[in-house]
Design an enzyme around this catalytic site. Structure first.
Site, mmCIF file in Angstrom:
data_model
loop_
_atom_site.group_PDB
_atom_site.id
_atom_site.type_symbol
_atom_site.label_atom_id
_atom_site.label_comp_id
_atom_site.label_asym_id
_atom_site.label_seq_id
_atom_site.Cartn_x
_atom_site.Cartn_y
_atom_site.Cartn_z
ATOM 1 N N SER A 18 66.040 27.079 -43.920
ATOM 2 C CA SER A 18 64.773 26.603 -44.284
ATOM 3 C C SER A 18 64.926 26.553 -45.713
ATOM 4 O O SER A 18 65.920 26.918 -46.757
ATOM 5 C CB SER A 18 63.869 27.575 -44.058
ATOM 6 O OG SER A 18 62.637 27.353 -44.875
ATOM 7 N N TYR A 64 60.689 36.336 -42.742
ATOM 8 C CA TYR A 64 61.076 34.903 -42.763
ATOM 9 C C TYR A 64 62.426 34.621 -43.655
ATOM 10 O O TYR A 64 63.349 33.931 -43.020
ATOM 11 C CB TYR A 64 59.872 33.840 -42.971
ATOM 12 C CG TYR A 64 60.175 32.374 -42.565
ATOM 13 C CD1 TYR A 64 60.139 31.995 -41.198
ATOM 14 C CD2 TYR A 64 60.611 31.558 -43.561
ATOM 15 C CE1 TYR A 64 60.374 30.529 -40.888
ATOM 16 C CE2 TYR A 64 60.545 30.136 -43.242
ATOM 17 C CZ TYR A 64 60.760 29.666 -41.894
ATOM 18 O OH TYR A 64 61.069 28.440 -41.484
#
Length: 292
Positions: free
Chosen positions: A145, A158
């Site tokens: 990401s 995350y």
């Protein structure tokens, strides 16, 4: 090996294929004649993806899969081989989001996210690496990401998972050097998927805070998933080890490299500067007219 991977008549396994980037990757692969084994926990979404692929004339199988389930992952290679002669590409795309500071997020929710975003990638890789090794030209593609490049506040779980996917992928690439299996790590920026709408928010958040967080997060997701999927597949074809998807990912990667400690302050300044240049909103939510 040729300079470019030949995808025609190959077989790719894709997790998180029921929508978003996973479906877009499937579409780009199908256009190149690549057969597909589509996996997701969302059975209805999988069927939609499979129907979309039908017109391409490629072989498609669907597999309902919860990537946090170790036993289900261990059983998946045999299920895929029941429909396909082998596996040449694995796209570990499935992932979830969780908002809240480290102190607000419960241990249970933190572990839930890691079981999907990190353990799912590791277990899928362990399950399918023997099949990838049988291929004369294979590729393992792990989705990290933008938050595997930078780590903003409120994203401890995350970011931890996506930095871990990055580190796992880069170490494994060195271990597999000289074999038929290449490794690619992908850092998508703001791609317009359902991840913000489906994100978990910490239990102490008010309904207003939850809605505000989701709206702010969703505003940053501007790239159509079809564009992201094509960027990823094109780069995989070219055997790229690292793929930065979107201008935001490229900027973040550059700033992190140039200012590894202070880059977040720089990004905050850029964000505030952009916000100050936006036209003021009316009560309807539309920009107000300015000038004559």
């Amino acid at each position: 090996m040729t300079s470019q991977i030949r995808l025609l008549d190959r077989t790719a396994v894709i997790t998180g294929a029921a929508g978003g980037i996973g479906r877009a990757i499937a579409e780009s692969l199908a256009r190149r004649g690549c057969n597909l084994a589509l996996a997701d926990i969302d059975a209805k979404g999988l069927e939609v993806t499979a129907r979309t692929m039908a017109a391409s004339g490629v072989r498609v199988s669907t597999h309902r899969l919860d990537v946090s389930d170790a036993e289900a992952i261990a059983a998946l290679p045999a299920q895929v081989l029941a429909s396909h002669p082998g596996v040449d590409l694995l796209f570990n795309n499935a992932g979830v989001a969780l908002g809240g500071s480290f102190e607000d997020v419960s241990e249970r929710d933190f572990d839930w996210l890691l079981s999907i975003n990190l353990q799912g990638v590791v277990r899928m890789t362990r399950a399918f690496l023997p099949l990838l090794r049988r291929s004369d030209d294979a590729r393992l593609v792990n989705l990290s990401s933008l938050f595997g490049l930078i780590a903003p506040p409120g994203q401890t779980a995350y970011a931890a998972s996506k930095f871990a996917v990055r580190g796992f992928s880069e170490s494994l690439r060195h271990e597999l050097a000289g074999s038929s299996v290449g490794v690619t790590v992908v850092h998508p920026g703001g791609v317009n998927t359902a991840i913000a709408r489906n994100a978990r928010i910490h239990a102490n958040a008010s309904p207003q805070e939850i809605e505000r967080s989701r709206v702010l997060f969703q505003r940053a997701l501007t790239m159509p998933p079809q564009v992201a999927g094509e960027i990823i597949v094109r780069a995989v074809e070219r055997r790229r080890a690292r793929i930065l998807v979107g201008r935001d990912a490229r900027i973040a990667a550059t700033l992190e490299r140039l200012a590894p400690i202070s880059h977040w302050r720089l990004l905050e300044r850029i964000s505030k500067s952009k916000a100050s240049r936006r036209p003021p909103a009316t009560r309807s939510g539309r920009p107000a007219r300015t000038g004559a």
